[in-house]
Structures are given as structure tokens and as C-alpha cells.
Scaffold this motif. Sequence first.
Motif, short mmCIF file in Angstrom:
data_model
loop_
_atom_site.label_atom_id
_atom_site.label_comp_id
_atom_site.label_asym_id
_atom_site.label_seq_id
_atom_site.Cartn_x
_atom_site.Cartn_y
_atom_site.Cartn_z
N MET A 1 35.91 58.44 41.57
CA MET A 1 35.48 57.46 40.57
C MET A 1 34.09 57.79 40.05
O MET A 1 33.82 57.72 38.85
N ARG A 2 33.19 58.12 40.99
CA ARG A 2 31.82 58.45 40.59
C ARG A 2 31.81 59.72 39.74
O ARG A 2 31.04 59.84 38.78
N THR A 3 32.70 60.68 40.07
CA THR A 3 32.75 61.92 39.30
C THR A 3 33.20 61.67 37.88
O THR A 3 32.67 62.24 36.92
N SER A 4 34.19 60.79 37.70
CA SER A 4 34.68 60.49 36.36
C SER A 4 33.60 59.78 35.53
O SER A 4 33.44 60.05 34.34
N ARG A 5 32.84 58.88 36.16
CA ARG A 5 31.76 58.21 35.45
C ARG A 5 30.69 59.21 35.03
O ARG A 5 30.14 59.13 33.91
N THR A 6 30.39 60.15 35.91
CA THR A 6 29.39 61.16 35.57
C THR A 6 29.86 62.01 34.41
O THR A 6 29.08 62.34 33.50
N ALA A 7 31.15 62.39 34.42
CA ALA A 7 31.70 63.19 33.34
C ALA A 7 31.66 62.44 32.02
O ALA A 7 31.32 63.00 30.96
N VAL A 8 32.01 61.14 32.05
CA VAL A 8 31.99 60.34 30.84
C VAL A 8 30.56 60.20 30.31
O VAL A 8 30.30 60.32 29.10
N GLY A 9 29.61 59.97 31.23
CA GLY A 9 28.22 59.85 30.82
C GLY A 9 27.70 61.14 30.22
O GLY A 9 26.98 61.13 29.20
N ARG A 10 28.06 62.27 30.81
CA ARG A 10 27.61 63.56 30.28
C ARG A 10 28.24 63.83 28.93
O ARG A 10 27.58 64.35 28.01
N ALA A 11 29.53 63.49 28.77
CA ALA A 11 30.18 63.67 27.48
C ALA A 11 29.52 62.81 26.40
O ALA A 11 29.35 63.24 25.26
N GLY A 12 29.13 61.59 26.78
CA GLY A 12 28.44 60.73 25.83
C GLY A 12 27.09 61.30 25.42
O GLY A 12 26.70 61.21 24.26
#
Length: 279
Positions: A1-12
Motif C-alpha cells: 500500500m505504501r509503495t503504491s502511494r509513493t508511486a502515485v505521489g512520484r507520478a504526480g
Amino acid sequence: MRTSRTAVGRAGQYLALVCYLVFLAFPLVWLISTAFKSPQELGSVDATWLPRDPSLDSFGAAFGQQPLARSALNSLIVASCAAAISVAVAVPAAYVTVRYRSAVGKAATGWILVSQMFPFVLVIIPLFLVLKSLHLINSLTGLILVYVVWNLPFALWMLQGYARAVPASLEEAAAIDGCGRLRTVRSVVLPLLAPGLVATVMFSFVTAWNEFFFALVLLKSPEKQTMSVILTHFIGAEGAADLGPLAAAALLATLPSLLFFALLQRRLVSGFMSGAVKG
């Protein structure tokens, strides 16, 4: 879950960066496109973003209508001299105010920085009268002096930050080795100030190159006017602009600043690395 949030934040973050780059690049891309369009395409009602048949007609018309080469040389002389003198004066002043702190020095630094908030209109009349009494109206020398005075406060403030970052222990070690004050400043302090010197020169040059208001008021002869003033000659009395030659001249006026920044950017980065190793 934390990894997906990090990926979304980086994509943003990347998306925001791309949007910002597009926002910055759009005026330059539009300027280049307009400069290379033919007069027929500029007058067409179905004009496209990119020129269908790139042409140099606008550049020829720009050079034919106004003395661009002479004005570019004037801008280069004024900007280079203003940048060199500003840095030459700001370096010892910044070093002295940092190493020899006093109430007078703090008050002088504060007043210099406060003076930057004065609007142009507030100082232009007394400045005009002073330069007139010195016979420096319609003179590149007078304009250089104005730019030096106008750039000096920011140059001093900028170099003070770099001077504070130089450890005093290095100067003490140099003094123990027998170096005098001047040799210590030349051999120890100045190399560590290289990033600040490059950044200050860059700022002073670009500011003087792009400045318009003082050049418009102080320079009257067309052969002495700078690029920023010459660009206004492509606009008619009723506000109608000769779009093609104006875009071509504006592009030529933009290139020196971009080239100067690109040239000094490498030295700026290398200066940071050199200062980090020496520190």
C-alpha cells in the motif's frame, strides 16, 4: 500500500514538473514559430502553430527596418560592463561586511537592501538631473553607472551568503602559513566564492540586458539605444505591431541571455562541486 502511494505521489510530481516546463517553454516556442513564418502565413486566417513553410523573411525585414546589430552591440557593452563592475565592487564589500561586523556595516547593508524596494518612477527624475549635470544623458557610460548602482544591492546580498559559508578557519590556517590578507583572499576565499561569482555575474548581465525603463529614458539617439528599446520601434503609433519582424527581433534579443546562461551554468555546477571539495 505504501509503495503504491509513493508511486502515485512520484507520478504526480513528474506530471506537475512536465506541466511547469510546458508553461515555461510555450512563449519561447510560440516566438520561434512566429519568427519563422512567412508574411503570407502571418496574415492568414487559418494559421497553424508551426510554420508550414519556414522563412527568414521576418529576420531580413527586422534588420532592414531597425539597427539591430548596433543595438545588440550596445546591449552587450552595457550588460558586460555593468556585470563586471557590479561584481568587482560587491566582492570586497561582501567580504568586509561578513568578516568585520559592526553596527555601521549592518545599517549600511540594511539600507542598501531597502533601497531595492524603491519604484523606478521614484528615482528616475533625480537620477536624470544628476546624470544631466554630469553630461551623461544619452551616453552608454551613464547607463552603465545606473545599472551598476541598481544591481549592486542584490549582488552584495547574494555574495554575502556565499562569503558566510567560507570557514574562517581556512583563513586562519593560511595566516599561520604566512599568507597576508590580500593573498588569503585571492588564494583561499575567491576560489570558494566561484559559484557565487558566477551566479552574480549571470544575474547582473541578464538584468542589464533585459532592462527597458532606464534605457528608454536616458538614451535618445537611435544609434545608442539598446535592444530592449529598439523592439518598441516595431510597434506603430496606434499600437499595431509588425508581428513578423517583431518576433524575429525579440528572438534575437532573447538568444544572448539563453546562451550566456547555458555557458555559465556548467561553470556554476562545477564551482559548487569545487567549493564542496575544498570546504
